[in-house]
Design a protein around this motif. Structure first.
Motif, PDB file in Angstrom:
ATOM      1  N   PRO A 182       1.036  -1.216   0.136  1.00  0.00           N
ATOM      2  CA  PRO A 182      -0.150  -0.004   0.042  1.00  0.00           C
ATOM      3  C   PRO A 182       1.006   1.166  -0.096  1.00  0.00           C
ATOM      4  O   PRO A 182       2.081   1.141   0.627  1.00  0.00           O
ATOM      5  N   GLY A 183       0.510   2.355  -0.566  1.00  0.00           N
ATOM      6  CA  GLY A 183       1.004   3.516  -0.814  1.00  0.00           C
ATOM      7  C   GLY A 183       0.534   4.396   0.509  1.00  0.00           C
ATOM      8  O   GLY A 183       0.150   3.936   1.618  1.00  0.00           O
ATOM      9  N   PHE A 184       0.420   5.715   0.301  1.00  0.00           N
ATOM     10  CA  PHE A 184       0.385   6.666   0.984  1.00  0.00           C
ATOM     11  C   PHE A 184      -1.177   6.645   1.872  1.00  0.00           C
ATOM     12  O   PHE A 184      -1.280   6.313   2.939  1.00  0.00           O
ATOM     13  N   TRP A 185      -2.019   6.961   0.921  1.00  0.00           N
ATOM     14  CA  TRP A 185      -3.585   6.820   1.110  1.00  0.00           C
ATOM     15  C   TRP A 185      -3.982   5.506   1.327  1.00  0.00           C
ATOM     16  O   TRP A 185      -5.003   5.324   2.258  1.00  0.00           O
ATOM     17  N   SER A 187      -2.555   3.124   2.909  1.00  0.00           N
ATOM     18  CA  SER A 187      -2.460   2.471   4.204  1.00  0.00           C
ATOM     19  C   SER A 187      -3.083   3.619   5.236  1.00  0.00           C
ATOM     20  O   SER A 187      -2.817   3.521   6.325  1.00  0.00           O
ATOM     21  N   ARG A 188      -3.826   4.550   4.817  1.00  0.00           N
ATOM     22  CA  ARG A 188      -4.553   5.460   5.497  1.00  0.00           C
ATOM     23  C   ARG A 188      -5.995   5.506   5.331  1.00  0.00           C
ATOM     24  O   ARG A 188      -6.719   6.616   5.494  1.00  0.00           O
ATOM     25  N   GLY A 189      -6.592   4.290   5.124  1.00  0.00           N
ATOM     26  CA  GLY A 189      -8.047   4.135   5.048  1.00  0.00           C
ATOM     27  C   GLY A 189      -8.620   4.143   3.803  1.00  0.00           C
ATOM     28  O   GLY A 189      -9.868   3.915   3.574  1.00  0.00           O
ATOM     29  N   TYR A 190      -7.804   4.586   2.663  1.00  0.00           N
ATOM     30  CA  TYR A 190      -8.402   4.514   1.270  1.00  0.00           C
ATOM     31  C   TYR A 190      -8.304   3.040   0.579  1.00  0.00           C
ATOM     32  O   TYR A 190      -7.393   2.295   1.191  1.00  0.00           O
ATOM     33  N   TYR A 202     -13.012   3.811  -0.063  1.00  0.00           N
ATOM     34  CA  TYR A 202     -12.485   3.518   1.322  1.00  0.00           C
ATOM     35  C   TYR A 202     -11.956   1.901   1.414  1.00  0.00           C
ATOM     36  O   TYR A 202     -12.632   1.126   0.838  1.00  0.00           O
ATOM     37  N   ASP A 203     -11.078   1.679   2.193  1.00  0.00           N
ATOM     38  CA  ASP A 203     -10.736   0.331   2.442  1.00  0.00           C
ATOM     39  C   ASP A 203     -11.940  -0.383   2.876  1.00  0.00           C
ATOM     40  O   ASP A 203     -12.845  -0.072   3.573  1.00  0.00           O
TER      41      ASP A 203
END
Lengths: 205, 253
Positions: A182-185, A187-190, A202-203
């Protein structure tokens, strides 16, 4: 899924004539909104370089002038931001991912996934299948003009069939990798993939 | 910044129905909508929810709204500004009534959030209704982390356009660790001794701690505002990676 409850008093304002080009939950905008996680980096094209990497090894590296000399393609596409705006008929110019691969003498991509690395530390992950066959480019011009810094200039990735956070701004490096990460977003819920037509915002979507 | 874990498959954030418990007029253009979600497992200050409206012919519109209430509160507060010619905000401001059901899903976002691990100090910079997610941070701080030094620089057109003004003034009056600076861009009351005009580098420098204190910045407002503030902070020598931004445009509707 159950039918969503009708919002008392909410009138259908518009089924736009372009409704068929709007993915679920999106609305049309004619502006070009700016969204970024942090400050816009100041990048001088004189200092700019872009690299194509396979794991730790370098497949190719281009200065601005070298990159500008690569085959150029212009495309007109609709773009879809996860924050719900969609903009139709945007015109971009740049170097197709296919042409970049050809330039480094690869007829086939060496790995199945790519991580895009950007100035400011932003990353985003993509399956290579979503970059090849004309699906993606590294864009340096928008509507005929050099890409503005707030929109990712001097160069951004453009993968218009996925939500726009995948079209990473201020691109500096594309790194092939054998396994997805996972990249930035992401790994932050996207969502890890981000297909607007399946509303993968979203995830878990 | 690094993420090496394989992509995880989280459960879907499902749509649910929230019950409108109260509607509070904040300014002439802004109201807060206080909702009782059907189920809520908590949120971090800075997160948002998606709202979905459905017309009787099946037409739907979705928008995102920041949460203004802190995790300590049982009810969710969304603060909504009117977007002229908007599709969703005029409905929320003019049509929605206490007792109505409102579809929502959330909480969403794991970057523009203040959690205990970020620590402090924190410097918050708001343009207009960009105050909303920052208010969740300040309310959380007041309830749970009052020892963390914080500052808020809040740009509004006039004093009458300052959302949550009484609450902010009360909060700052009783708190030596909280600094509050308004910047009024268009109108100021006579005798106003606060900042006049747009937020500038001097106002930022005065209210944003020192580089050695290593503050985390949260900036929220219109795109041009956020762009201007974040580049001023970078010029002042603050670490770009400590500057977190959330932008909204006139198309926010």
């Amino acid at each position: 899924m159950d039918r969503p409850p009708v919002s008392r008093g909410f009138k259908s304002k518009r089924w736009p004539s372009e409704a068929a080009r709007l993915p679920p939950g999106q609305y049309l905008t004619t502006d070009f909104p700016v969204l970024s996680a942090g400050p816009t980096p100041a990048i001088r094209v004189a200092d700019w370089k872009i690299a194509l990497q396979l794991g730790g090894s370098l497949l190719g590296k281009w200065t601005w002038d070298e990159f500008e000399a690569l085959p150029q393609t212009t495309i007109t596409v609709d773009i879809h931001c996860v924050t719900k705006w969609t903009k139709l008929n945007t015109v971009w110019q740049g170097v197709r991912f296919d042409d970049l691969l050809k330039t480094v003498g690869r007829s086939e991509p060496p790995d199945a996934f790519v991580m895009a690395h950007c100035d400011g530390g932003y990353t985003t992950n993509l399956p290579v299948a979503d970059l090849v066959a004309g699906k993606a480019m590294i864009a340096t011009r928008y509507e005929g003009l050099p890409l503005a810094p707030t929109h990712g200039g001097p160069a951004r990735l453009l993968v218009p069939h996925l939500y726009f956070w995948k079209s990473a701004k201020w691109l500096r490096r594309l790194r092939f990798m054998p396994k997805d990460e996972p990249g930035f977003w992401e790994s932050r819920g996207y969502h890890n993939y981000g297909d607007p037509w399946r509303e993968q915002r979203y995830d878990g979507d | 910044m690094t993420a090496t874990d394989a992509p995880s498959q989280q459960p879907k954030i499902e749509w649910q129905t929230g019950l409108v418990k109260a509607i509070v007029a904040e300014t002439s253009r802004v109201k807060s909508i206080i909702l009782q979600p059907a189920r809520w497992s908590g949120h971090w200050p800075g997160q948002h929810v998606d709202i979905r409206l459905t017309a009787d012919d099946g037409y739907q519109a979705e928008r995102s709204y920041s949460i203004a209430s802190p995790p300590e509160e049982r009810l969710l507060t969304l603060t909504v500004e009117r977007v002229e010619d908007g599709e969703v905000s005029p409905y929320l401001l003019d049509e929605l009534r206490v007792g109505d059901a409102l579809e929502l899903r959330g909480p969403i976002g794991r970057f523009f959030i203040w959690s205990r691990t970020c620590g402090g100090p924190i410097c918050l910079v708001a343009g207009g209704t960009g105050i909303t997610p920052l208010m969740a941070m300040l309310r959380h701080r007041r309830s749970s982390l009052p020892h963390i030094p914080a500052s808020l620089i809040y740009s509004a057109r006039s004093l009458a356009d300052v959302v949550y003004r009484d609450e902010l003034d009360t909060m700052a009056r009783g708190d030596r660790n909280l600094r509050l600076a308004y910047a009024l861009t268009r109108e100021h009351p006579s005798g106003w001794n606060g900042h006049r005009g747009r937020v500038n580098a001097a106002l930022l420098a005065e209210n944003s701690f020192t580089r050695e204190q290593n503050p985390t910045f949260f900036i929220c407002g219109p795109a041009g505002f956020v762009e201007g503030i974040s580049s001023m902070l970078v010029k002042l020598g603050f670490n770009p990676l400590a500057i977190r931004t959330e932008r909204f445009g006139p198309t926010g509707a």
